[in-house]
Design a protein around this motif. Structure first.
Motif, short mmCIF file in Angstrom:
data_model
loop_
_atom_site.label_atom_id
_atom_site.label_comp_id
_atom_site.label_asym_id
_atom_site.label_seq_id
_atom_site.Cartn_x
_atom_site.Cartn_y
_atom_site.Cartn_z
N LEU A 1 37.15 48.67 38.08
CA LEU A 1 38.08 49.18 39.07
C LEU A 1 38.05 48.26 40.29
O LEU A 1 37.00 47.79 40.69
CB LEU A 1 37.67 50.60 39.48
N ARG A 2 39.21 48.01 40.88
CA ARG A 2 39.27 47.10 42.02
C ARG A 2 40.22 47.61 43.08
O ARG A 2 41.18 48.30 42.78
CB ARG A 2 39.76 45.72 41.58
N ASP A 3 39.96 47.22 44.29
CA ASP A 3 40.87 47.44 45.40
C ASP A 3 41.26 46.06 45.91
O ASP A 3 40.47 45.13 45.86
CB ASP A 3 40.20 48.21 46.54
N HIS A 4 42.48 45.94 46.41
CA HIS A 4 42.94 44.66 46.93
C HIS A 4 43.41 44.84 48.37
O HIS A 4 43.89 45.90 48.75
CB HIS A 4 44.08 44.10 46.08
N LEU A 5 43.25 43.79 49.14
CA LEU A 5 43.61 43.83 50.56
C LEU A 5 44.17 42.48 50.96
O LEU A 5 43.62 41.43 50.59
CB LEU A 5 42.36 44.14 51.40
N ALA B 1 32.55 34.11 58.38
CA ALA B 1 31.94 35.40 58.73
C ALA B 1 32.70 36.54 58.06
O ALA B 1 32.10 37.49 57.56
CB ALA B 1 31.91 35.58 60.24
N LEU B 2 34.02 36.44 58.04
CA LEU B 2 34.84 37.47 57.39
C LEU B 2 34.51 37.55 55.91
O LEU B 2 34.31 38.63 55.36
CB LEU B 2 36.32 37.15 57.60
N HIS B 3 34.41 36.41 55.25
CA HIS B 3 34.09 36.36 53.82
C HIS B 3 32.71 36.95 53.55
O HIS B 3 32.54 37.75 52.62
CB HIS B 3 34.17 34.93 53.30
N GLU B 4 31.72 36.57 54.33
CA GLU B 4 30.35 37.06 54.12
C GLU B 4 30.30 38.58 54.26
O GLU B 4 29.65 39.26 53.47
CB GLU B 4 29.40 36.40 55.12
N ASN B 5 30.99 39.12 55.25
CA ASN B 5 31.00 40.57 55.44
C ASN B 5 31.79 41.27 54.34
O ASN B 5 31.44 42.38 53.93
CB ASN B 5 31.55 40.92 56.82
N THR B 6 32.85 40.64 53.85
CA THR B 6 33.63 41.21 52.75
C THR B 6 32.79 41.29 51.49
O THR B 6 32.81 42.29 50.77
CB THR B 6 34.90 40.38 52.50
N VAL B 7 32.03 40.24 51.19
CA VAL B 7 31.16 40.22 50.02
C VAL B 7 30.11 41.32 50.13
O VAL B 7 29.86 42.06 49.16
CB VAL B 7 30.51 38.83 49.82
#
Length: 68
Positions: A4-8, A28-34
């Motif tokens: 299952l996935r969500d997309h943004l 920083a955005l990528h690290e927090n998203t991961v």
């Protein structure tokens, strides 16, 4: 196995405190998203396992590679 996935979709432009537009620091955005994605996966997995009476077990991941 299907996941299952969500997309943004997120704009990397924002308004700074001085009123001018600028780019968001995407690393920083990528690290927090991961990190948020990993937490979400863990919580969903725990909830599904509890509801179905199942359990998970840790996977050994080769350093530098993502689990499939």
């Amino acid at each position: 196995m299907s996941l299952l996935r969500d997309h943004l979709l997120l704009s990397v432009k924002g308004q700074r405190l001085d009123g001018k537009s600028g780019s968001i620091h995407t690393l920083a955005l990528h690290e927090n998203t991961v990190a948020a994605s990993a937490l979400s996966n863990e919580l969903v997995s725990a909830e599904v396992c509890e509801a179905l009476g199942l359990a998970t077990e840790p996977r050994t991941v080769t350093p530098g590679r993502r689990p499939e």
